[in-house]
Design a protein around this motif. Structure first.
Motif, PDB file in Angstrom:
ATOM      1  N   PRO A 149      -9.307  -3.907 -24.553  1.00 31.94           N
ATOM      2  CA  PRO A 149      -8.426  -5.115 -24.152  1.00 31.94           C
ATOM      3  C   PRO A 149      -7.555  -5.798 -25.178  1.00 31.94           C
ATOM      4  O   PRO A 149      -8.211  -6.079 -26.846  1.00 31.94           O
ATOM      5  CB  PRO A 149      -9.543  -5.976 -23.285  1.00 31.94           C
ATOM      6  CG  PRO A 149     -10.873  -5.239 -23.531  1.00 31.94           C
ATOM      7  CD  PRO A 149     -10.785  -4.532 -24.480  1.00 31.94           C
ATOM      8  N   VAL A 150      -6.763  -6.395 -25.031  1.00 29.96           N
ATOM      9  CA  VAL A 150      -6.091  -7.222 -26.063  1.00 29.96           C
ATOM     10  C   VAL A 150      -5.116  -7.798 -25.671  1.00 29.96           C
ATOM     11  O   VAL A 150      -5.116  -7.888 -23.992  1.00 29.96           O
ATOM     12  CB  VAL A 150      -4.942  -6.328 -27.153  1.00 29.96           C
ATOM     13  CG1 VAL A 150      -5.612  -5.483 -28.324  1.00 29.96           C
ATOM     14  CG2 VAL A 150      -4.010  -5.667 -26.149  1.00 29.96           C
ATOM     15  N   THR A 151      -4.028  -9.129 -25.907  1.00 29.20           N
ATOM     16  CA  THR A 151      -3.755 -10.022 -25.264  1.00 29.20           C
ATOM     17  C   THR A 151      -2.067 -10.111 -25.906  1.00 29.20           C
ATOM     18  O   THR A 151      -1.447  -9.636 -26.931  1.00 29.20           O
ATOM     19  CB  THR A 151      -4.059 -11.268 -25.641  1.00 29.20           C
ATOM     20  OG1 THR A 151      -5.533 -12.071 -25.282  1.00 29.20           O
ATOM     21  CG2 THR A 151      -3.152 -12.384 -25.257  1.00 29.20           C
ATOM     22  N   ASP A 152      -1.833  -9.329 -24.248  1.00 27.97           N
ATOM     23  CA  ASP A 152      -0.077  -9.533 -25.157  1.00 27.97           C
ATOM     24  C   ASP A 152       0.884 -10.693 -25.167  1.00 27.97           C
ATOM     25  O   ASP A 152       0.745 -11.203 -24.559  1.00 27.97           O
ATOM     26  CB  ASP A 152       0.325  -8.498 -23.735  1.00 27.97           C
ATOM     27  CG  ASP A 152       1.623  -7.950 -23.974  1.00 27.97           C
ATOM     28  OD1 ASP A 152       2.850  -8.436 -25.039  1.00 27.97           O
ATOM     29  OD2 ASP A 152       2.106  -7.420 -23.092  1.00 27.97           O
ATOM     30  N   ASP A 153       1.161 -10.326 -26.913  1.00 30.58           N
ATOM     31  CA  ASP A 153       2.042 -11.502 -26.766  1.00 30.58           C
ATOM     32  C   ASP A 153       3.519 -11.957 -26.557  1.00 30.58           C
ATOM     33  O   ASP A 153       3.962 -12.777 -26.355  1.00 30.58           O
ATOM     34  CB  ASP A 153       1.297 -11.674 -28.837  1.00 30.58           C
ATOM     35  CG  ASP A 153       0.553 -12.102 -29.026  1.00 30.58           C
ATOM     36  OD1 ASP A 153      -0.601 -12.469 -27.859  1.00 30.58           O
ATOM     37  OD2 ASP A 153       0.002 -11.850 -30.172  1.00 30.58           O
TER      38      ASP A 153
ATOM     39  N   ARG B 162       0.681   0.073 -15.167  1.00 35.08           N
ATOM     40  CA  ARG B 162       0.374   1.466 -14.594  1.00 35.08           C
ATOM     41  C   ARG B 162      -0.128   0.926 -13.163  1.00 35.08           C
ATOM     42  O   ARG B 162      -0.844   1.332 -12.525  1.00 35.08           O
ATOM     43  CB  ARG B 162       0.872   2.339 -15.035  1.00 35.08           C
ATOM     44  CG  ARG B 162       1.431   3.470 -15.785  1.00 35.08           C
ATOM     45  CD  ARG B 162       2.511   2.484 -16.149  1.00 35.08           C
ATOM     46  NE  ARG B 162       2.848   3.327 -17.315  1.00 35.08           N
ATOM     47  CZ  ARG B 162       2.706   3.881 -18.646  1.00 35.08           C
ATOM     48  NH1 ARG B 162       2.472   2.747 -19.527  1.00 35.08           N
ATOM     49  NH2 ARG B 162       3.494   4.208 -18.914  1.00 35.08           N
ATOM     50  N   CYS B 163      -0.509  -0.111 -13.660  1.00 35.28           N
ATOM     51  CA  CYS B 163      -2.003  -0.550 -12.187  1.00 35.28           C
ATOM     52  C   CYS B 163      -1.402  -1.264 -11.320  1.00 35.28           C
ATOM     53  O   CYS B 163      -1.380  -1.302  -9.820  1.00 35.28           O
ATOM     54  CB  CYS B 163      -2.697  -1.692 -12.716  1.00 35.28           C
ATOM     55  SG  CYS B 163      -2.453  -3.141 -14.065  1.00 35.28           S
ATOM     56  N   CYS B 164      -0.174  -2.518 -11.624  1.00 36.46           N
ATOM     57  CA  CYS B 164       0.507  -3.327 -10.834  1.00 36.46           C
ATOM     58  C   CYS B 164       2.513  -2.909 -10.542  1.00 36.46           C
ATOM     59  O   CYS B 164       2.442  -3.393  -9.539  1.00 36.46           O
ATOM     60  CB  CYS B 164       0.147  -4.829 -10.437  1.00 36.46           C
ATOM     61  SG  CYS B 164       0.502  -5.074 -12.241  1.00 36.46           S
TER      62      CYS B 164
ATOM     63  N   ALA C 212      -4.773  -3.324 -21.741  1.00 34.01           N
ATOM     64  CA  ALA C 212      -4.888  -2.280 -22.657  1.00 34.01           C
ATOM     65  C   ALA C 212      -3.766  -0.771 -22.353  1.00 34.01           C
ATOM     66  O   ALA C 212      -3.332  -0.772 -21.417  1.00 34.01           O
ATOM     67  CB  ALA C 212      -6.427  -1.950 -22.085  1.00 34.01           C
ATOM     68  N   LEU C 213      -4.785  -0.126 -23.745  1.00 34.16           N
ATOM     69  CA  LEU C 213      -3.444   1.311 -23.390  1.00 34.16           C
ATOM     70  C   LEU C 213      -4.514   2.277 -23.460  1.00 34.16           C
ATOM     71  O   LEU C 213      -5.399   2.345 -24.051  1.00 34.16           O
ATOM     72  CB  LEU C 213      -2.676   1.420 -24.946  1.00 34.16           C
ATOM     73  CG  LEU C 213      -1.283   2.656 -25.215  1.00 34.16           C
ATOM     74  CD1 LEU C 213      -0.731   2.491 -23.946  1.00 34.16           C
ATOM     75  CD2 LEU C 213      -1.285   3.073 -26.391  1.00 34.16           C
TER      76      LEU C 213
ATOM     77  N   VAL D 123      -1.818   5.010 -20.756  1.00 35.83           N
ATOM     78  CA  VAL D 123      -0.093   4.085 -19.672  1.00 35.83           C
ATOM     79  C   VAL D 123      -1.179   2.678 -19.663  1.00 35.83           C
ATOM     80  O   VAL D 123      -2.443   2.820 -20.641  1.00 35.83           O
ATOM     81  CB  VAL D 123      -0.686   5.305 -18.500  1.00 35.83           C
ATOM     82  CG1 VAL D 123      -0.530   6.048 -18.077  1.00 35.83           C
ATOM     83  CG2 VAL D 123      -2.337   4.670 -18.536  1.00 35.83           C
ATOM     84  N   PHE D 124      -0.386   1.672 -19.893  1.00 32.55           N
ATOM     85  CA  PHE D 124      -0.693   0.670 -20.045  1.00 32.55           C
ATOM     86  C   PHE D 124      -1.707   0.492 -18.340  1.00 32.55           C
ATOM     87  O   PHE D 124      -0.723   0.110 -17.377  1.00 32.55           O
ATOM     88  CB  PHE D 124       0.330  -1.098 -20.821  1.00 32.55           C
ATOM     89  CG  PHE D 124       1.023  -0.571 -21.760  1.00 32.55           C
ATOM     90  CD1 PHE D 124       0.166  -0.788 -22.861  1.00 32.55           C
ATOM     91  CD2 PHE D 124       2.125  -0.058 -22.107  1.00 32.55           C
ATOM     92  CE1 PHE D 124       0.810  -0.748 -24.308  1.00 32.55           C
ATOM     93  CE2 PHE D 124       2.415   0.512 -23.506  1.00 32.55           C
ATOM     94  CZ  PHE D 124       1.978  -0.217 -24.224  1.00 32.55           C
ATOM     95  N   ILE D 125      -2.389  -0.494 -18.462  1.00 32.73           N
ATOM     96  CA  ILE D 125      -3.260  -1.505 -16.985  1.00 32.73           C
ATOM     97  C   ILE D 125      -3.603  -2.567 -17.671  1.00 32.73           C
ATOM     98  O   ILE D 125      -3.703  -3.354 -18.803  1.00 32.73           O
ATOM     99  CB  ILE D 125      -4.533  -0.440 -16.892  1.00 32.73           C
ATOM    100  CG1 ILE D 125      -5.160  -0.456 -18.162  1.00 32.73           C
ATOM    101  CG2 ILE D 125      -3.792   1.128 -16.601  1.00 32.73           C
ATOM    102  CD1 ILE D 125      -6.688   0.884 -17.877  1.00 32.73           C
TER     103      ILE D 125
END
Length: 157
Positions: A29-33, A40-42, A53-54, A80-82
């Motif tokens: 996991p990372v913080t998206d700055d 793709r989850c929502c 996370a990618l 994919v990003f989730i």
């Protein structure tokens, strides 16, 4: 008139991907700055500060396991990003990520690619055209710029 539904990565798959992705790697996991990652989850874009996370995802493989299809060489996986944590899933109707040209890729019940079409507009007509062929069981919507899986649409019951 038939309405089609954009289907995100299913919750059961998300749970697995948050542990070990489809390439066998653990989630990082990372913080998206910056924001803007297509989640793709929502089925929306991330906003700055969200934990994402990618991960590697094999959508056709998972569909094949559910349906008994044998996609063979068409079984592919990609990034994919989730969200890094469980989220609420999609909100609202419509077709997400429609701000650019997309490819509608068609698959048979066996999981083989039957073709694809570059569409300028994601709407019911794009999916109606894809499902006009009775051999089409499943459609993937993919980003043109990278070819990444965005979501799936299944043949209406």
């Amino acid at each position: 008139m038939t309405t089609y539904t954009a289907r995100p990565v299913p919750p059961s798959a998300l749970k697995e991907l948050r542990s070990t992705d489809d390439s066998g790697r653990g989630m990082v996991p990372v913080t998206d700055d910056e924001g803007g990652a297509p989640l793709r989850c929502c089925l929306r874009r991330s906003v700055p500060g969200e934990r994402i996370a990618l991960v590697s995802y094999a959508p056709l493989r998972r569909w094949a396991a559910e349906t008994g299809a044998e996609p063979g060489a068409y079984d592919e996986q990609g990034p994919v990003f989730i969200h890094a944590e469980e989220c609420q899933g999609p909100e609202g109707d419509g077709y997400p990520f429609d701000n650019a040209h997309r490819t509608v890729r068609r698959y048979s019940a066996a999981g083989h690619i039957l073709g694809g079409e570059l569409v300028a507009t994601l709407d019911d007509d794009a999916f109606r055209n894809a499902f006009d062929d009775p051999a089409v069981a499943l459609v993937h919507v993919r980003a043109v710029e990278y070819g990444c899986f965005l979501y799936e649409v299944r043949r209406p019951a």
